[in-house]
Design an enzyme around this catalytic site. Structure first.
Site, short mmCIF file in Angstrom:
data_model
loop_
_atom_site.label_atom_id
_atom_site.label_comp_id
_atom_site.label_asym_id
_atom_site.label_seq_id
_atom_site.Cartn_x
_atom_site.Cartn_y
_atom_site.Cartn_z
N LYS A 77 51.77 53.24 46.04
CA LYS A 77 51.86 52.10 45.13
C LYS A 77 52.91 51.07 45.54
O LYS A 77 52.77 49.88 45.26
CB LYS A 77 52.16 52.59 43.71
CG LYS A 77 51.03 53.36 43.07
CD LYS A 77 49.93 52.43 42.60
CE LYS A 77 48.93 53.14 41.72
NZ LYS A 77 47.90 52.23 41.18
N ASP A 127 50.79 55.18 34.81
CA ASP A 127 50.51 56.61 34.71
C ASP A 127 51.49 57.40 35.56
O ASP A 127 51.36 58.61 35.68
CB ASP A 127 49.08 56.90 35.19
CG ASP A 127 48.04 56.56 34.13
OD1 ASP A 127 48.31 56.77 32.95
OD2 ASP A 127 46.96 56.07 34.51
#
Length: 393
Positions: free
Chosen positions: A76, A105
């Site tokens: 990410k 999340d």
């Protein structure tokens, strides 16, 4: 445009003949240059696992191991670092520190918090129900203000968007909706570095490119980046692209089946980073036109894949292992012969599995299932093609 084809078999399966002929514009070349200049940058390993090739009945299988990307346990940060760089370019000089706000999340929020800390900014992260306490603690350890809620990921996104309306805040979210699309678009651009590395690593092995890429999917941003990378080439090999979702959160396959983006009610899953109920608005057209196939997997499928990858020396969390779980369903499950033919795969095909996170990214309590591979484990990491790509001062 070829007609969409779907079936009602279990697990759900969607296939779109003709996706490999679809084309789009490419990602900016300067993204890779930006990442290569970051302190500590190095291409993540591409690991060959011959036992999986034998099991999947293909020529070669490679796992893109994102268990340590810029000292974080998931991919990410590639998207976050580039998006924050773009977002802050015109704002930092005008005042004091900003608050980078996000919902997560787990992995995205930690990347936002790390990037904020390194740049001297603040971070506020909203976390939905079901994220492991260790993942939440890791975000807080980056000096972020963490707000845990009892709702879903989509609920957390709405709360983050509201909080980011403050004048000293900016929303850094990896999903888009009408009216909020520029920053998610920059995040997608950031993910392109992962694909560029795969090209270089396969080329170093004398391989023109993959025949199948399996992509874990939540809102579809990584899948969008992969589609852009492989569908922006005017010619040459165009691989089949397979999205893999948890059965408990299958918003993309449901949208593909209906022919329009829809939201679904999500359930509990160990694949926490994929537990998303609504596709990103900017990803949807790419998913619709550029994906060859989509499939769902269960928590048991994912947990088995985690254990099997670990036995072969490839560390993966449940989300990353979903790529292997999905490839197994398609290439060895019910209807596999037809699926392989539709995807143009044979005994000599090259498969790349995107293992998007390591075990530390998403701790889970599921016991490791019995390893199902009969071939002796082996592990063949492919070195980056040149030292210059590993680090730039």
């Amino acid at each position: 445009m070829s007609e969409n084809v779907s079936s009602l078999r279990s697990p759900p399966w969607f296939v779109r003949p003709g996706a490999r002929a679809w084309r789009c514009a490419s990602a900016p070349a300067e993204v890779r240059t930006f990442h290569a200049a970051l302190p500590g940058y190095a291409p993540t390993p591409l690991i060959e696992l011959p036992p999986l090739a034998a099991q999947l009945r293909v020529g070669r299988v490679f796992v893109k191991d994102e268990s340590c990307r810029l000292d974080l346990p998931a991919f990410k940060v590639l998207g976050v670092s580039w998006a924050v760089h773009r977002a802050l370019a015109g704002r930092v000089a005008s005042g004091g520190p900003l608050t980078l706000v996000s919902a997560t999340d787990g992995n995205h929020g930690r990347a936002v918090a790390r990037t904020a800390r390194l740049l001297g900014q603040r971070a506020r992260v909203f976390v939905p129900k079901g994220v492991h306490p260790q993942a939440v603690a890791a975000i807080a350890a980056e000096h972020a203000e963490v707000t845990e809620i009892t709702g879903t990921y989509d609920d957390a996104v709405r709360l983050a968007a509201t909080a980011a309306a403050a004048p000293d805040a900016v929303l850094i979210q990896d999903t888009a909706w009408p009216g909020y699309e520029q920053i998610p678009g920059w995040i997608v651009e950031g993910y392109s570095t992962l694909c560029a590395e795969i090209d270089e690593q396969l080329t170093a092995e004398g391989i023109e490119g993959p025949d199948l890429v399996a992509i874990p999917v939540g809102v579809g941003s990584l899948a969008q980046a992969v589609i852009i990378h492989y569908r922006s080439r005017p010619g040459g090999r165009a691989p089949a692209l397979l999205s893999v979702e948890p059965k408990a959160a299958a918003c993309v396959i449901e949208s593909l089946t209906r022919g329009e983006p829809v939201s679904v009610t999500t359930g509990q899953t160990i694949m926490a980073g994929l537990n998303c109920g609504t596709p990103s608005s900017i990803a949807w057209s790419y998913l619709r036109d550029g994906l060859d196939a989509a499939v769902t997997v269960t928590d048991t499928d994912s947990a088995c894949a985690v254990g099997d990858l670990a036995a072969l020396g490839a560390a993966s969390g449940p989300c990353g292992a979903a790529a292997l779980a999905g490839a197994r369903v398609v290439l060895t499950g019910v209807g596999a012969d037809e699926d392989r033919e539709q995807l143009g795969l044979g005994l000599a095909s090259v498969v790349v599995l995107l293992s998007t996170e390591g075990p530390a990214a998403n701790p889970h309590s599921t016991s490791t299932p019995e390893i199902r591979l009969s071939t002796a484990p082996s592990r063949h990491p492919i070195a980056p093609p040149s030292a210059a790509l590993r680090r730039r001062p």
